[in-house]
Scaffold this motif. Structure first.
Motif, PDB file in Angstrom:
ATOM      1  N   CYS A 143       5.423  -1.711 -10.303  1.00  0.00           N
ATOM      2  CA  CYS A 143       4.451  -1.815  -9.204  1.00  0.00           C
ATOM      3  C   CYS A 143       3.493  -2.980  -9.445  1.00  0.00           C
ATOM      4  N   ARG A 144       3.045  -3.143 -10.691  1.00  0.00           N
ATOM      5  CA  ARG A 144       2.145  -4.263 -11.018  1.00  0.00           C
ATOM      6  C   ARG A 144       2.825  -5.605 -10.787  1.00  0.00           C
ATOM      7  N   THR A 145       4.082  -5.728 -11.209  1.00  0.00           N
ATOM      8  CA  THR A 145       4.760  -7.007 -11.030  1.00  0.00           C
ATOM      9  C   THR A 145       4.990  -7.302  -9.547  1.00  0.00           C
ATOM     10  N   SER A 149       9.800   8.822  -1.507  1.00  0.00           N
ATOM     11  CA  SER A 149       9.044   7.882  -0.675  1.00  0.00           C
ATOM     12  C   SER A 149       8.962   6.514  -1.342  1.00  0.00           C
ATOM     13  N   LEU A 150       8.769   6.508  -2.644  1.00  0.00           N
ATOM     14  CA  LEU A 150       8.709   5.250  -3.376  1.00  0.00           C
ATOM     15  C   LEU A 150      10.026   4.488  -3.228  1.00  0.00           C
ATOM     16  N   LYS A 197       0.840  -1.210   0.000  1.00  0.00           N
ATOM     17  CA  LYS A 197       0.000   0.000   0.000  1.00  0.00           C
ATOM     18  C   LYS A 197       0.873   1.257   0.000  1.00  0.00           C
ATOM     19  N   ASN A 198       1.933   1.250   0.790  1.00  0.00           N
ATOM     20  CA  ASN A 198       2.852   2.398   0.815  1.00  0.00           C
ATOM     21  C   ASN A 198       3.480   2.626  -0.556  1.00  0.00           C
ATOM     22  N   ILE A 199       3.863   1.548  -1.224  1.00  0.00           N
ATOM     23  CA  ILE A 199       4.456   1.644  -2.559  1.00  0.00           C
ATOM     24  C   ILE A 199       3.433   2.201  -3.540  1.00  0.00           C
ATOM     25  N   GLN A 200       2.221   1.659  -3.506  1.00  0.00           N
ATOM     26  CA  GLN A 200       1.182   2.112  -4.431  1.00  0.00           C
ATOM     27  C   GLN A 200       0.827   3.580  -4.202  1.00  0.00           C
ATOM     28  N   ASP A 201       0.715   3.992  -2.941  1.00  0.00           N
ATOM     29  CA  ASP A 201       0.400   5.394  -2.630  1.00  0.00           C
ATOM     30  C   ASP A 201       1.497   6.336  -3.123  1.00  0.00           C
ATOM     31  N   ALA A 202       2.761   5.959  -2.882  1.00  0.00           N
ATOM     32  CA  ALA A 202       3.877   6.804  -3.318  1.00  0.00           C
ATOM     33  C   ALA A 202       3.946   6.867  -4.843  1.00  0.00           C
ATOM     34  N   LEU A 233      12.148   4.687  -0.760  1.00  0.00           N
ATOM     35  CA  LEU A 233      12.222   4.216   0.619  1.00  0.00           C
ATOM     36  C   LEU A 233      11.357   2.969   0.837  1.00  0.00           C
ATOM     37  N   HIS A 234      10.119   2.996   0.341  1.00  0.00           N
ATOM     38  CA  HIS A 234       9.211   1.868   0.548  1.00  0.00           C
ATOM     39  C   HIS A 234       9.645   0.645  -0.268  1.00  0.00           C
ATOM     40  N   ALA A 235      10.166   0.867  -1.469  1.00  0.00           N
ATOM     41  CA  ALA A 235      10.680  -0.246  -2.268  1.00  0.00           C
ATOM     42  C   ALA A 235      11.882  -0.880  -1.566  1.00  0.00           C
ATOM     43  N   HIS A 236      12.715  -0.040  -0.972  1.00  0.00           N
ATOM     44  CA  HIS A 236      13.872  -0.549  -0.218  1.00  0.00           C
ATOM     45  C   HIS A 236      13.407  -1.399   0.974  1.00  0.00           C
ATOM     46  N   SER A 237      12.376  -0.939   1.667  1.00  0.00           N
ATOM     47  CA  SER A 237      11.849  -1.700   2.813  1.00  0.00           C
ATOM     48  C   SER A 237      11.340  -3.063   2.374  1.00  0.00           C
ATOM     49  N   LEU A 238      10.603  -3.094   1.257  1.00  0.00           N
ATOM     50  CA  LEU A 238      10.099  -4.375   0.755  1.00  0.00           C
ATOM     51  C   LEU A 238      11.240  -5.264   0.294  1.00  0.00           C
ATOM     52  N   LYS A 239      12.222  -4.676  -0.374  1.00  0.00           N
ATOM     53  CA  LYS A 239      13.396  -5.438  -0.823  1.00  0.00           C
ATOM     54  C   LYS A 239      14.086  -6.091   0.374  1.00  0.00           C
TER      55      LYS A 239
END
Length: 186
Positions: free
Chosen positions: A176-178, A133-134, A120-125, A136-142
């Protein structure tokens, strides 16, 4: 699992992947895991493969251990009972954490609980076109995916992080879709 050479005569692997993913095509399983196999090792090549709907990427010459790891990862997603997959994941984690099965269980549960929020954070950013922000959130998921050993998700999150860092806005929607597809499959 489909191992798909990117450079083929007649129809390249990118076009073949797009046809497989196209819900209007006569393919029986549009969600079959597709692994790109190519001699090209540039990050742009990897991003193009993922944007075309491929799930992962192997560089030629393919190292048998890497091939086995990738096929096992995606075959588990595609064919195994989800509980069997989670049990295998926990066993791998337990081995990493000195046999501590409770810790492995806790790590997997935390990831399962937190991954919807991370997505959700990735999609919102992405929707707000907030690249810092994107990133940062992608890094967190990674990092979270790396912790539990979900390599395909880790790779996709890393590509999204790189796209956000470099300002490659055009790559963001497909990445984001993948990521969403990978998390849903997980």
């Amino acid at each position: 699992v489909v191992l798909l050479d990117v450079q083929m005569p007649g129809m390249d692997g990118l076009e073949a992947a797009r046809i497989i993913r196209d819900p209007g095509s006569p393919v029986l399983r549009h969600d079959v895991p597709i692994i790109a196999v190519t001699a090209h090792a540039l990050s742009d090549d990897r991003a193009r493969c993922l944007a075309a709907g491929m799930d992962d990427y192997l560089v030629k010459p393919v190292v048998p251990v890497q091939l086995y790891r990738v096929v096992e990862q995606y075959a588990s997603f595609a064919a195994a009972d989800p509980l069997v997959f989670v049990d295998r994941l926990k066993e791998r984690l337990a081995a990493t954490y000195f046999g501590d099965r409770d810790l492995a269980d806790s790590i997997v549960r935390t990831f399962l609980d937190e991954s919807p929020r991370l997505l959700k954070n990735i999609q919102d950013a992405a929707e707000a076109e907030d690249l810092p922000s994107l990133q940062l959130h992608a890094h967190s998921l990674k990092s979270a995916a790396a912790t539990i050993g979900v390599d395909g998700l880790q790779t996709k999150a890393s590509l999204l992080e790189q796209a956000a860092r470099s300002g490659a806005r055009d790559d963001v929607p497909s990445l984001c879709r993948t990521i969403e597809e990978e998390l849903n499959r997980f």
